[in-house]
Scaffold this active site. Structure first.
Site, PDB file in Angstrom:
ATOM      1  N   ILE A 288       0.844  -1.189   0.000  1.00 45.99           N
ATOM      2  CA  ILE A 288       0.000   0.000   0.000  1.00 45.99           C
ATOM      3  C   ILE A 288       0.875   1.233   0.000  1.00 45.99           C
ATOM      4  CG2 ILE A 288      -1.893  -1.174   1.204  1.00 45.99           C
ATOM      5  CD1 ILE A 288      -1.107   0.438   3.726  1.00 45.99           C
ATOM      6  N   SER A 289       0.329   2.333  -0.517  1.00 39.44           N
ATOM      7  CA  SER A 289       1.007   3.621  -0.551  1.00 39.44           C
ATOM      8  C   SER A 289       2.311   3.491  -1.350  1.00 39.44           C
ATOM      9  CB  SER A 289       1.235   4.126   0.875  1.00 39.44           C
ATOM     10  OG  SER A 289       1.633   5.478   0.880  1.00 39.44           O
ATOM     11  N   ASN A 290       3.457   3.880  -0.778  1.00 37.39           N
ATOM     12  CA  ASN A 290       4.709   3.676  -1.501  1.00 37.39           C
ATOM     13  C   ASN A 290       4.951   2.203  -1.781  1.00 37.39           C
ATOM     14  OD1 ASN A 290       5.218   6.392  -1.533  1.00 37.39           O
ATOM     15  ND2 ASN A 290       6.894   6.338  -0.063  1.00 37.39           N
ATOM     16  N   GLY A 312      -2.566  -1.258  -3.182  1.00 35.24           N
ATOM     17  CA  GLY A 312      -3.527  -0.372  -2.546  1.00 35.24           C
ATOM     18  C   GLY A 312      -2.995   1.042  -2.466  1.00 35.24           C
ATOM     19  N   HIS A 551      -6.427   7.852   3.146  1.00 28.94           N
ATOM     20  CA  HIS A 551      -5.119   7.215   3.044  1.00 28.94           C
ATOM     21  C   HIS A 551      -4.675   6.484   4.305  1.00 28.94           C
ATOM     22  CE1 HIS A 551      -1.441   6.708   0.680  1.00 28.94           C
ATOM     23  NE2 HIS A 551      -0.765   6.842   1.822  1.00 28.94           N
TER      24      HIS A 551
END
Length: 614
Positions: A288-290, A312, A551
């Site tokens: 997820i994210s980075n 994600g 987020h």
């Protein structure tokens, strides 16, 4: 030059949040050396992906300790204070591991009783097994990234599965444990982790002290996870900003090296079942994210080594309509979002008059008075692709000064600036209560590896600014590194260009999912253009858009946030289920979806009907 620090209030707010969202774990002393693997997996492309591993370490985790929660269980992870060190100046590797796992769980997941983890989604059984750790270096890099493999005792030999994952944000090696662990380990899958060249291996330049493989402190003569190339006499360096490697450009290769290390660890742990190769072991990537961006970058690498991908809220950039780079929209948000938020009925920052005036003076907006400047800031953000939903959720990044924290770190990383060479700021240092710079303490240094998030401010480390009388001067400077053309701007933009994503293999099953209220990595700039371009090129990709998801699942522990937003992790786990079914039984991937969720409201517990899981 007079040096000051970004306001201590900002640091304290971030530290308060970090206390709310911390997690760590413990390990035992390593057992006797295991037999060497009977075979090693051959890389698909030796010139591109040959793994270089060093400082190998093995540890066992059983009885009152385990792989998934270091023996803390859900109740222990919910504790508001971190697991204690017997000696704060010299914690043991086991204590550091336990605390790092506690910190990273709480930094990613909403573990509050009303949040649904462990009842509606996710599970936290005791999972005994072994961990294998090493440093890995991609060709051309000067600094290693950490790799770690978890092999459960109940590894499923009939369905050989390795889940490879990359840390969210700039977190340390356990930064994706909440993403991959609850899905993979109870199923008998092994997990391979990478910190993708970032992480919490902070280095005190004055003391010349950094983190060893086991998280304990070592000197410049030891094998350290990060040893900066810098002549700076003081301050603090950290790998994401100061490696001079622009690690984001290599995220995909970090993920593949972690997978290679995971296969080697499986062969070492289970020699009777060796060899473990990409041909005979199912490798699924999730992040997820980075970390989501990293697994998508891995999906573009040559070969069929990956069998499926779940990404994600990915930080990913492609050359496509609507796409924007992280550095572009972050530096814009840092300057304009505080001024624009009152247009959405949200409270402004305490110095909003000054911030709006500074943006106007820099030529970013127009307006003769505060209302006109606020309107101009809001209009500029909307014209740049920000939705009202993303702006509302992005307000928490204003509150916790995250835009500035991201911008200063990424400017240094993209431009390959070393410690003491950072553009627009005067470096990083430990801070006093009044915000002034000071030397770090031995206890602070000892806890950085387990407690820090990978980006200051936080864990007692702050950002130094050159001119305290003009606190917004640094933000204008950081923005000019994107809009300008001088030597520093050219370096930064070249670094950003090196992070552009390619397209995935056409027959690789992929699910990309994103909250439509994401205010840190907006879907309109990242997932939406990536999915559109990949699908147009024939990729086997599905795109799930989740309404009322932002987020940070960990922020849902804050009552107002939890009442308005749903968590994203349930959809990550469900997407893994669907990708696994495609790999295991040739089931069709589900359709694209806009998932209509229902916020639970203030004072209410999350229920299955709120999530509408596909």
């Amino acid at each position: 030059m007079t040096i000051a620090l970004i306001s201590q209030n900002s640091v304290l707010r971030v530290c308060t949040l970090a206390t709310l969202t911390l997690l760590a774990a413990c390990d035992r002393a390593p057992p006797p050396t295991s037999p060497p693997p009977t075979a090693k997996p051959a890389p698909q492309d030796a010139a591109e992906t040959k793994a270089m591993f060093s400082a190998h370490r093995v540890s066992e985790h059983r009885d009152a300790d385990d792989l998934l929660s270091a023996g803390l269980g859900l109740d222990g992870l919910r504790a508001m204070t971190p697991p204690a060190f017997a000696n704060a100046d010299a914690p043991t590797p086991a204590e550091l591991r336990r605390r790092a796992i506690w910190s990273n769980w709480r930094g990613i997941a909403d573990l509050t009783p009303a949040g649904g983890f462990g009842t509606l989604y996710g599970e936290l059984p005791m999972v005994p097994g072994r961990e294998f750790q090493a440093f890995a270096t991609v060709p051309g890099a000067t600094q290693p990234h950490r790799v770690l493999a978890q092999v459960p005792d109940a590894f499923d030999a009939k369905k050989r599965c390795l889940v490879v994952t990359a840390s969210s944000g700039s977190r340390g090696i356990y930064g994706a444990i909440a993403v991959a662990g609850p899905w993979a380990l109870p199923k008998g899958c092994a997990i391979a982790y990478t910190d993708k060249g970032a992480g919490t291996d902070y280095y005190d330049l004055g003391e010349k002290r950094g983190a060893r493989l086991d998280g304990t402190l070592g000197g410049a003569g030891d094998a350290l996870a990060f040893k900066p190339d810098s002549a700076a006499a003081g301050g603090i360096a950290f790998k994401h900003a100061h490696s001079k490697d622009n690690p984001e450009a290599d995220w995909g290769r970090h993920v593949k090296q972690a997978a290679e290390f995971g296969l080697r660890a499986l062969a070492e742990a289970l020699p009777q079942q060796a060899p473990f190769t990409f041909d005979n072991t199912r490798v699924i990537a999730v992040g997820i994210s980075n970390g989501g961006g990293a697994v998508l970058r891995a999906a573009e690498l040559d070969g069929d080594w990956l069998k499926g991908v779940v990404a994600g809220e990915p930080n990913v950039y492609v050359d496509a309509p609507g796409a924007r780079t992280l550095y572009d929209y972050t530096t814009q948000a840092a300057l304009l979002m505080p001024c624009a938020l009152p247009k959405l009925g949200l409270p402004g920052v305490p110095d909003i008059d000054r911030r709006c005036a500074a943006a106007a003076a820099a030529g970013l907006i127009k307006g003769a008075d505060l209302p006109a400047q606020q309107t101009a800031a809001y209009d500029a953000l909307r014209a740049g692709g920000w939705t009202d939903e993303a702006l509302r959720a992005g307000s928490i990044s204003v509150t916790f000064d995250l835009w500035r924290a991201i911008a200063v770190t990424y400017a240094s990383a993209y431009g390959r600036f070393g410690a003491g060479e950072e553009p627009c700021i005067a470096g990083f240092a430990a801070v006093n209560a009044d915000g002034s710079a000071r030397a770090s303490t031995s206890a602070e240094r000892a806890a950085w590896w387990s407690d820090a998030s990978g980006i200051p401010p936080g864990a007692g480390v702050g950002i130094r600014v050159a001119n305290p009388a003009e606190p917004h001067e640094a933000l204008n400077c950081l923005r000019a590194l994107w809009t300008g053309s001088d030597a520093a701007a050219t370096r930064v933009k070249q670094g950003v260009a090196a992070t552009h994503a390619g397209l995935p293999r056409k027959d690789l099953p992929i699910i990309v999912l994103h909250g439509l209220d994401d205010g840190l990595v907006p879907a309109a700039f990242t997932s939406a253009p990536y999915a559109a371009k990949a699908k147009a090129a024939g990729a086997d990709l599905r795109y799930w858009q989740v309404r009322n998801a932002q987020h940070f699942d960990a922020f849902l522990g804050l009552p107002q946030y939890g009442s308005a937003y749903v968590p994203l992790l349930p959809y990550v786990y469900r997407a893994l289920d669907r990708v696994w079914a495609t790999i295991d039984s040739k089931a069709e991937l589900p359709a694209d979806a806009v998932i209509q969720t229902t916020p639970r409201g203030l004072g209410k517990a999350l229920e299955a009907g709120h999530l509408a899981l596909p």
